[in-house]
Design an enzyme around this catalytic site. Structure first.
Site, PDB file in Angstrom:
ATOM      1  N   ASP A   1       4.535  34.927 -17.516  1.00 51.65           N
ATOM      2  CA  ASP A   1       4.953  36.197 -16.948  1.00 51.65           C
ATOM      3  C   ASP A   1       5.277  37.114 -18.122  1.00 51.65           C
ATOM      4  O   ASP A   1       5.460  36.668 -19.253  1.00 51.65           O
ATOM      5  CB  ASP A   1       6.156  36.016 -16.029  1.00 51.65           C
ATOM      6  CG  ASP A   1       6.231  37.093 -14.967  1.00 51.65           C
ATOM      7  OD1 ASP A   1       5.641  38.169 -15.169  1.00 51.65           O
ATOM      8  OD2 ASP A   1       6.887  36.873 -13.932  1.00 51.65           O
ATOM      9  N   TRP A   2       5.360  38.407 -17.870  1.00 55.14           N
ATOM     10  CA  TRP A   2       5.328  39.377 -18.962  1.00 55.14           C
ATOM     11  C   TRP A   2       6.680  39.546 -19.647  1.00 55.14           C
ATOM     12  O   TRP A   2       7.718  39.631 -18.985  1.00 55.14           O
ATOM     13  CB  TRP A   2       4.835  40.711 -18.424  1.00 55.14           C
ATOM     14  CG  TRP A   2       3.368  40.685 -18.130  1.00 55.14           C
ATOM     15  CD1 TRP A   2       2.635  39.621 -17.691  1.00 55.14           C
ATOM     16  CD2 TRP A   2       2.453  41.766 -18.253  1.00 55.14           C
ATOM     17  NE1 TRP A   2       1.324  39.966 -17.528  1.00 55.14           N
ATOM     18  CE2 TRP A   2       1.187  41.288 -17.868  1.00 55.14           C
ATOM     19  CE3 TRP A   2       2.586  43.089 -18.641  1.00 55.14           C
ATOM     20  CZ2 TRP A   2       0.059  42.095 -17.874  1.00 55.14           C
ATOM     21  CZ3 TRP A   2       1.460  43.890 -18.635  1.00 55.14           C
ATOM     22  CH2 TRP A   2       0.212  43.397 -18.263  1.00 55.14           C
TER      23      TRP A   2
END
Length: 734
Positions: A280-281
């Site tokens: 995830d970012w």
């Protein structure tokens, strides 16, 4: 002064990023993702993409390998997004020297986020359709639009379970049930991947709190993990999903981005997954060495821990280069597999928000709305009998399609409820009051033949939450938003605002034909007011055509057919505990309908529930396989008759009960469903099948799934409510 300096620093950083992104866009050509741009990779008889991937890996330098493992940078994301007016397609990897395509990412739980695109109803709304074929068509449309936007990697498949309806991103999920989630997810991913788009199933795993998502530690026992929170992920893996995205949270003390038990022992060693895992970012990876050794292939969107840091560790000998080779190989193999296949159609920009896809968005909205109450039956309205319609409420005219975080879509047009009803009846027949003036609400309701109250939830009350510090505030304090993407977040409690309650009561007091239309992405409790109105319709976030779909449904152009993909409780007391600021939380074996079944409570509206403008009868339940082996299949037939005078669709739901189990099991579990369209008076025999292996429980001591050779129950009907179900027995035999 300190705050001012921080603000000025942020503004300066953004401006520098915008400038950098501008020059990036101006001077650096964006790499192609179309298979036609890589003709040398076209599959020929006998060509093996795995062998080719290994050959390419052998020709790569260390720097080229590291480039495959990182995104192009957050400032490019910010700059290109601000410059273009929508989120940018974000690239990772790609090698012009060797002719290797990049990963080109777009998000998309309700539509492509990187171009003016079709805004579909949110995923939870689509789950309410209980229609796998309809979701296949949505996946097909999103795959087409992703390619038309220049992407080949689609983050539109959020399959985290809705453990508690307060979760801010509930709208991106398919609801509370693993079986329903898995069936819809497979339909979506297979359709999208037909267009050579790599689908990412997210967030792996146990992500269902928003405010504390960056740090919360989820404790879970092995049976709960395997039986409740992982089956839908495994189903996606079994059906060829290209990628998984790891979650921000911890599981049993280890961040998901470097949780070897999840990413390698279960995902690869047990399930045989051969795709790649992206983080995830921004906060999805916290430790370089742990990420590599856990099996995380790609850090998005910026090289915080891979890239330079990883290079230094390899060059110092702390990590061996051959430790990253399998991670790069997964990426190469997956990209080559997709780019080596011919495209089935062309992907011109005219495919974005095409007439076909916009029409589909309206159809999905129509099929997803759930009629919760219609007593006395004021719906459907007859067009001729409504010379004046009152439409009131703060959300009636709002551009309210859901979350404005990473799933935000910018469609070329948007039809809110007020506009849809004005188009349908004519603007001169519709009176509107926003709800800020209750006397005005009373007046327009009193002067109308019927009243529609549009209330519920907006993007600033639930949705993705991005905080400055990457960690939630203290309990009771909402975290600070960043770059205007907040507030959003988790929603607790689940009731309507005082303003919405006042508008409902004001309209209902003046007009006995008052219909409440609820907008939102999760359950809304209604005990303060649901007995005061005759009709309630759950319309969710209905997408760009939601207003037109609503008008057609209210006026009987078609009958409601949506069913709840979650349980709507009487109160929060019927749900598991939920602390949106928790540092640690334990996920139990029961939630949703399985919890209420177990403790013997009745909700306001049960899982699988939804009314119609016609009536259906279930009869002649037959267990066609009264005895099945552990590797066999249960087959059940039932006759469904439309006993009303309108065409309508019913969802036949099959649950299995475990009264003779030697271990603790739910009272019943959904194991099959089918949506059928019936003409007035029509009877259809519906046959449903369940593989016996889907009756198994997980034995953590033996690390094995077990199907018990005992008598089970099968329950079939239009909802999970006990009185709606017909019941019979069958036996699994040795």
């Amino acid at each position: 002064m300190r705050i001012l300096l921080i603000v000025l620093a942020l503004i300066a950083a953004v401006l520098l990023g915008v400038a950098a992104g501008f020059f990036y866009l101006l001077w650096k050509p964006r790499p192609e993702v179309s298979p036609s741009a890589y003709p040398w990779l076209e599959r020929s008889p006998g060509q093996d993409m795995d062998v080719l991937a290994e050959q390419l890996l052998g020709r790569m330098t260390l720097d080229e390998k590291l480039a495959e493992m990182t995104g192009e940078g957050v400032w490019v994301t910010v700059a290109t997004s601000l410059w273009s007016g929508h989120f940018a397609v974000i690239h990772a990897g790609g090698n012009p020297r060797l002719g290797i395509p990049p990963v080109a990412f777009t998000d998309g739980p309700r539509g492509i986020t990187t171009a003016p695109a079709t805004a579909f109803p949110v995923a939870l709304a689509r789950a309410a359709s209980w229609d796998v074929e309809l979701e296949r068509r949505v996946g097909d449309a999103m795959g087409i639009e992703a390619r038309a936007a220049g992407a080949n990697y689609l983050g539109g498949l959020c399959i985290n379970l809705l453990r508690h309806p307060s979760w801010g991103r509930a709208q991106e999920s398919y609801g509370e049930d693993p079986w329903l989630t898995g069936e819809l997810a497979v339909s979506y991913l297979q359709a999208a991947q037909r267009h050579n788009v790599m689908v990412s199933a997210k967030h792996f795993a146990l992500n269902s709190i928003e405010f504390s998502r960056y740090h919360v530690d989820v404790q879970v026992d092995e049976r709960t993990l395997r039986e409740v929170y992982l089956p839908h992920f495994k189903k996606c893996v079994d059906h060829g999903v290209a990628s998984l995205m790891s979650a921000y949270n911890k599981v049993r003390g280890e961040f998901c981005g470097h949780n070897r038990y999840l990413l390698t022992e279960i995902l690869r060693n047990e399930w045989g997954f051969r795709g790649f895992v992206s983080s995830d970012w921004e906060h999805g990876l916290r430790d370089t060495t742990a990420g590599v050794r856990a099996g995380l292939n790609l850090e998005m969107a910026t090289a915080r821990h891979y890239g330079k840091r990883l290079s230094e560790l390899i060059r110092s000998g702390a990590i061996a280069e051959d430790e990253i080779d399998p991670l790069v190989l997964d990426l190469l193999r997956t990209k080559l597999r997709f780019v080596s296949r011919p495209d089935p159609i062309d992907y011109s920009k005219s495919r974005l928000a095409s007439h076909e896809h916009v029409t589909l968005a309206r159809e999905v909205a129509e099929q997803s709305m759930v009629l919760l109450k219609n007593q006395p039956a004021v719906l459907p309205f007859e067009r001729e009998s409504v010379s004046r319609l009152a439409v009131v409420g703060r959300l009636a005219g709002a551009d309210n399609t859901g979350d404005r975080g990473s799933s935000k879509v910018k469609p070329p047009h948007l039809v809110p409820p007020l506009q849809g009803l004005q188009e349908y009846l004519g603007a001169d027949r519709v009176s509107h009051a926003s709800g800020t003036d209750l006397e005005e609400v009373r007046r327009v309701a009193r002067e109308a033949d019927a009243a529609i109250v549009v209330v519920g939830i907006a993007h600033d009350e639930e949705g993705e939450y991005i905080s400055i510090q990457g960690k939630s505030a203290r309990p009771g304090q909402r975290p600070r938003p960043i770059l205007g993407l907040g507030p959003g977040g988790d929603r607790y409690p689940l009731s309507l605002t005082h303003q919405d309650l006042a508008v409902i009561r004001a309209a209902a007091a003046e007009n006995t034909r008052t219909v409440v239309v609820l907008i939102g992405g999760s359950a809304i409790t209604m005990e303060e007011w649901r007995q005061q109105v005759p009709s309630i319709l759950m319309a969710w976030y209905g997408g760009m055509e939601g207003g037109r779909a609503l008008a057609r449904l209210l006026f009987g152009e078609l009958s409601p057919s949506g069913k709840l993909p979650l349980t709507i409780p009487l109160s929060l007391d019927q749900l598991p505990s939920f602390d949106p600021y928790a540092d640690s939380v334990t996920y139990g074996y029961y939630h949703g309908y399985t919890l209420l079944d177990k403790v013997g409570l009745q909700p306001a509206f049960p899982f699988g529930y939804g009314l119609s403008y016609t009536d259906f009868r279930f009869e002649s339940l037959e267990v066609m396989t009264p005895e099945i082996p552990a590797e066999g299949r249960l087959r059940v037939g039932v006759e469904v008759t439309n006993t009303g005078n309108r065409q309508g669709s019913e969802v036949v739901q099959l649950y299995v009960g475990f009264p003779n189990s030697s271990v603790d099991r739910p009272v019943k579990l959904l194991r099959a469903f089918q949506k059928v369209l019936l003409a007035p008076g029509e009877t259809r025999r519906v046959v449903l099948e369940v593989p016996a292996r889907e009756l198994a429980y997980y034995d953590p001591r033996e690390r094995a799934w077990k199907v018990e050779a005992v008598e089970h129950r099968v329950l079939v009907g239009p909802s999970s409510r006990r009185e709606d179900l017909r019941e019979a027995a069958f036996r699994v035999v040795d």
